[in-house]
Write a protein that holds these residues in place. Structure first.
Motif, PDB file in Angstrom:
ATOM      1  N   ALA A 193       0.674  -0.789  -0.085  1.00 20.95           N
ATOM      2  CA  ALA A 193       0.203  -0.088  -0.034  1.00 20.95           C
ATOM      3  C   ALA A 193       1.100   0.859   0.060  1.00 20.95           C
ATOM      4  O   ALA A 193       0.316   2.528  -1.066  1.00 20.95           O
ATOM      5  CB  ALA A 193      -0.793  -0.041   1.102  1.00 20.95           C
ATOM      6  N   SER A 194       2.385   1.331   0.663  1.00 21.33           N
ATOM      7  CA  SER A 194       3.047   2.059   0.753  1.00 21.33           C
ATOM      8  C   SER A 194       3.433   2.713  -0.980  1.00 21.33           C
ATOM      9  O   SER A 194       3.346   3.743  -1.180  1.00 21.33           O
ATOM     10  CB  SER A 194       3.847   2.088   2.117  1.00 21.33           C
ATOM     11  N   ARG A 195       3.955   1.574  -1.238  1.00 20.87           N
ATOM     12  CA  ARG A 195       4.731   1.525  -2.615  1.00 20.87           C
ATOM     13  C   ARG A 195       3.389   2.475  -3.654  1.00 20.87           C
ATOM     14  O   ARG A 195       4.028   2.845  -4.857  1.00 20.87           O
ATOM     15  CB  ARG A 195       5.096   0.052  -3.255  1.00 20.87           C
ATOM     16  N   VAL A 196       2.286   2.507  -3.762  1.00 23.51           N
ATOM     17  CA  VAL A 196       1.063   2.345  -4.620  1.00 23.51           C
ATOM     18  C   VAL A 196       1.079   4.014  -4.239  1.00 23.51           C
ATOM     19  O   VAL A 196       0.922   4.696  -4.989  1.00 23.51           O
ATOM     20  CB  VAL A 196      -0.369   1.736  -4.516  1.00 23.51           C
ATOM     21  N   ARG A 197       0.819   4.068  -2.483  1.00 23.72           N
ATOM     22  CA  ARG A 197       0.857   6.036  -2.209  1.00 23.72           C
ATOM     23  C   ARG A 197       2.120   6.443  -2.991  1.00 23.72           C
ATOM     24  O   ARG A 197       1.941   7.330  -3.911  1.00 23.72           O
ATOM     25  CB  ARG A 197       0.728   5.701  -1.290  1.00 23.72           C
ATOM     26  N   LYS A 236       1.866  10.288  -6.036  1.00 22.98           N
ATOM     27  CA  LYS A 236       2.407  10.680  -5.863  1.00 22.98           C
ATOM     28  C   LYS A 236       3.674  10.929  -6.506  1.00 22.98           C
ATOM     29  O   LYS A 236       3.606  12.536  -7.150  1.00 22.98           O
ATOM     30  CB  LYS A 236       2.892  10.660  -3.877  1.00 22.98           C
ATOM     31  N   THR A 237       4.412  10.213  -7.197  1.00 21.74           N
ATOM     32  CA  THR A 237       5.290  10.868  -8.007  1.00 21.74           C
ATOM     33  C   THR A 237       4.444  11.299  -9.402  1.00 21.74           C
ATOM     34  O   THR A 237       5.281  11.491 -10.009  1.00 21.74           O
ATOM     35  CB  THR A 237       6.263   9.602  -8.533  1.00 21.74           C
ATOM     36  N   VAL A 250      11.068  11.160 -17.598  1.00 26.09           N
ATOM     37  CA  VAL A 250      11.542   9.449 -17.517  1.00 26.09           C
ATOM     38  C   VAL A 250      12.507   9.714 -16.306  1.00 26.09           C
ATOM     39  O   VAL A 250      12.271   8.935 -15.683  1.00 26.09           O
ATOM     40  CB  VAL A 250      11.708   9.795 -19.080  1.00 26.09           C
ATOM     41  N   ASP A 251      13.566  10.692 -16.252  1.00 22.34           N
ATOM     42  CA  ASP A 251      14.649  10.766 -15.425  1.00 22.34           C
ATOM     43  C   ASP A 251      13.956  11.083 -14.184  1.00 22.34           C
ATOM     44  O   ASP A 251      14.608  10.379 -13.363  1.00 22.34           O
ATOM     45  CB  ASP A 251      15.533  11.600 -15.834  1.00 22.34           C
ATOM     46  N   MET A 252      12.869  11.424 -13.740  1.00 23.32           N
ATOM     47  CA  MET A 252      12.674  11.509 -12.805  1.00 23.32           C
ATOM     48  C   MET A 252      11.638  11.124 -12.188  1.00 23.32           C
ATOM     49  O   MET A 252      11.928  10.346 -10.497  1.00 23.32           O
ATOM     50  CB  MET A 252      11.250  12.867 -13.037  1.00 23.32           C
ATOM     51  N   PHE A 253      10.713   9.948 -13.119  1.00 22.25           N
ATOM     52  CA  PHE A 253      10.032   9.386 -12.498  1.00 22.25           C
ATOM     53  C   PHE A 253      10.604   8.409 -11.896  1.00 22.25           C
ATOM     54  O   PHE A 253      10.790   6.940 -11.347  1.00 22.25           O
ATOM     55  CB  PHE A 253       9.100   8.345 -13.445  1.00 22.25           C
ATOM     56  N   ILE A 254      12.084   7.232 -12.877  1.00 25.95           N
ATOM     57  CA  ILE A 254      12.611   6.380 -11.952  1.00 25.95           C
ATOM     58  C   ILE A 254      13.170   6.796 -11.370  1.00 25.95           C
ATOM     59  O   ILE A 254      13.776   6.185 -10.176  1.00 25.95           O
ATOM     60  CB  ILE A 254      13.982   6.479 -13.891  1.00 25.95           C
ATOM     61  N   GLU A 255      13.941   7.868 -11.434  1.00 26.52           N
ATOM     62  CA  GLU A 255      14.451   8.121  -9.466  1.00 26.52           C
ATOM     63  C   GLU A 255      13.956   8.085  -8.805  1.00 26.52           C
ATOM     64  O   GLU A 255      14.046   7.616  -7.754  1.00 26.52           O
ATOM     65  CB  GLU A 255      15.821   9.669  -9.560  1.00 26.52           C
ATOM     66  N   GLU A 256      12.458   8.685  -8.656  1.00 27.59           N
ATOM     67  CA  GLU A 256      11.839   8.509  -7.431  1.00 27.59           C
ATOM     68  C   GLU A 256      11.547   7.676  -7.036  1.00 27.59           C
ATOM     69  O   GLU A 256      10.921   7.361  -6.113  1.00 27.59           O
ATOM     70  CB  GLU A 256      10.750   9.458  -7.467  1.00 27.59           C
ATOM     71  N   THR A 257      10.637   6.657  -8.226  1.00 25.12           N
ATOM     72  CA  THR A 257      10.216   4.910  -7.482  1.00 25.12           C
ATOM     73  C   THR A 257      11.515   4.182  -7.506  1.00 25.12           C
ATOM     74  O   THR A 257      11.295   2.712  -7.335  1.00 25.12           O
ATOM     75  CB  THR A 257       9.636   4.525  -9.248  1.00 25.12           C
ATOM     76  N   GLN A 258      12.592   4.195  -7.925  1.00 25.46           N
ATOM     77  CA  GLN A 258      14.023   3.398  -7.731  1.00 25.46           C
ATOM     78  C   GLN A 258      13.697   2.575  -5.748  1.00 25.46           C
ATOM     79  O   GLN A 258      14.061   1.932  -6.113  1.00 25.46           O
ATOM     80  CB  GLN A 258      15.186   3.857  -7.374  1.00 25.46           C
ATOM     81  N   VAL A 293      11.300   2.475  -4.352  1.00 23.85           N
ATOM     82  CA  VAL A 293      10.029   1.592  -4.279  1.00 23.85           C
ATOM     83  C   VAL A 293       9.960   0.346  -4.691  1.00 23.85           C
ATOM     84  O   VAL A 293       9.892  -0.523  -4.943  1.00 23.85           O
ATOM     85  CB  VAL A 293       8.575   2.249  -5.241  1.00 23.85           C
ATOM     86  N   ARG A 294      10.767   0.275  -5.948  1.00 26.55           N
ATOM     87  CA  ARG A 294      11.248  -1.168  -7.631  1.00 26.55           C
ATOM     88  C   ARG A 294      11.733  -1.694  -5.946  1.00 26.55           C
ATOM     89  O   ARG A 294      12.180  -3.076  -5.907  1.00 26.55           O
ATOM     90  CB  ARG A 294      11.746  -0.286  -7.701  1.00 26.55           C
ATOM     91  N   GLY A 295      12.529  -0.700  -5.270  1.00 23.60           N
ATOM     92  CA  GLY A 295      14.006  -2.260  -4.691  1.00 23.60           C
ATOM     93  C   GLY A 295      13.259  -2.248  -3.670  1.00 23.60           C
ATOM     94  O   GLY A 295      13.538  -3.455  -1.931  1.00 23.60           O
ATOM     95  N   ARG A 296      11.996  -2.160  -3.226  1.00 19.32           N
ATOM     96  CA  ARG A 296      10.985  -2.030  -1.603  1.00 19.32           C
ATOM     97  C   ARG A 296      10.546  -4.016  -1.751  1.00 19.32           C
ATOM     98  O   ARG A 296       9.400  -3.538  -1.392  1.00 19.32           O
ATOM     99  CB  ARG A 296      10.464  -1.440  -0.764  1.00 19.32           C
TER     100      ARG A 296
END
Length: 248
Positions: free
Chosen positions: A89-93, A97-98, A113-121, A123-126
Motif C-alpha cells: 500500500a505504501s509503494r502504491v501511494r 505521488k510521483t 522520465v528521469d524524474m520518474f525513474i529516480e523517484e521510484t527507484q 519503491v522498486r527495491g522495497r
C-alpha cells in the motif's frame, strides 16, 4: 487503515516482531498509527519494554487508544502477511505521488522520465522477500517438471534456434542471458533474430547500433535481400538503368 491497526496490535502482543519487520513509519498512512509505531520502535532501540503503558507514555497517545489496538482477536503468526500489505500500500501511494508530480511538471519528456525513474527507484527495491524451506522448493520444482513433461513444450519463449532451445528451454522469465563474442561476429543480428522469433513485445537498448541499422537489418531479414545490394542500392540502380534504356 484497518490493516495498520491490526499490525500494531500484533506487535503489542509480540514485540519481537519489531526486530524482524522491515516496515518503516513512512509506510503508515494514519498519523496516529504512525506515531504509535514510531514510539514502539524507539522503545525497542532503547531496549525498553514495549507494552501498552510504555507506548502510551512514549507516543503521548492516551492509554485507552493503545488498548483498543490490542484486540484479543489478533493472530501474531500472520504478521508477515500484514507487513506485505502495508508495504504494498505504501509503494502504491509513493508511485501515485510521483505520477502526480510528473503530471504537474512542465519539464521536457526526457527529464520527466528521469524524474520518474529516480523517484521510484526505492519503491522498486522495497519488495518483501522471505526464506523458503528447501523441501518446499524441491516440491515446486518437481511439480513444474511434471507440468513440462505433460505439455511437451519448452517452458520459455522459443528463440527460433531449436538447438539453443533444447539447451536452455527457451527464453524464460526472471533469467538474465548474456551473448558474448568478438566484434562483428553477429551479436546484434542474433539479438534481432531472437526478438523476431520470440513473438512477444520487446525493447532494444543499444549503445553500439543506431535505430536505422536495426531497421535496415530487419528489412534485409524479412525481405531476404542481399545485404551488399541493399546497402549499395544495387537493385534500385539496376531498375533505374533498365528504365532509362527502355525510354531510349
Amino acid at each position: 487503515m484497518q490493516e495498520e491497526r491490526y499490525f500494531i496490535g500484533q506487535i503489542l502482543w509480540d514485540p519481537t516482531i519489531l526486530n524482524k519487520t522491515i516496515v518503516t513509519p513512512s509506510d503508515f498512512q494514519g498519523e496516529q498509527e504512525r506515531g504509535v509505531f514510531e514510539a514502539m520502535l524507539a522503545l525497542s532501540r532503547e531496549n525498553s519494554v514495549v507494552d501498552e503503558n510504555s507506548t502510551a507514555k512514549k507516543s503521548g497517545i492516551p492509554l485507552g487508544t493503545i488498548l483498543d489496538l490490542k484486540s484479543s482477536n489478533v493472530i501474531c503468526a500472520t504478521w508477515e502477511h500484514y507487513q506485505k500489505v502495508l508495504i504494498d500500500a505504501s509503494r502504491v501511494r509513493a508511485i501515485k505521488k510521483t505520477c502526480e508530480r510528473v503530471l504537474k511538471s512542465d519539464q521536457p519528456a526526457d527529464a520527466l522520465v528521469d524524474m520518474f525513474i529516480e523517484e521510484t527507484q526505492d519503491v522498486r527495491g522495497r519488495m518483501v522477500f522471505r526464506p523458503c524451506a528447501l523441501p518446499s522448493c524441491i516440491e515446486e520444482s518437481i511439480a513444474a517438471l511434471e507440468a513440462r513433461i505433460k505439455s511437451k513444450k519448452i517452458p520459455g519463449h522459443a528463440t527460433g534456434y531449436p538447438i539453443l532451445d533444447s539447451c536452455i528451454g527457451g527464453l524464460q522469465k526472471t533469467r538474465l542471458y548474456y551473448v558474448g563474442a568478438r566484434p562483428s561476429q553477429g551479436k546484434s543480428t542474433l539479438l534481432m533474430n531472437l526478438v523476431v522469433n520470440c513473438n512477444v513485445p520487446c525493447i532494444i537498448f543499444s549503445a553500439e547500433s543506431s535505430k536505422s541499422e536495426f531497421a535496415d537489418r530487419m528489412i534485409i531479414r524479412e525481405k531476404r535481400i542481399n545485404s551488399s545490394q541493399y546497402y549499395n542500392g544495387d537493385p534500385y540502380k539496376r531498375r533505374c538503368q533498365e528504365s532509362s534504356r527502355g525510354k531510349q
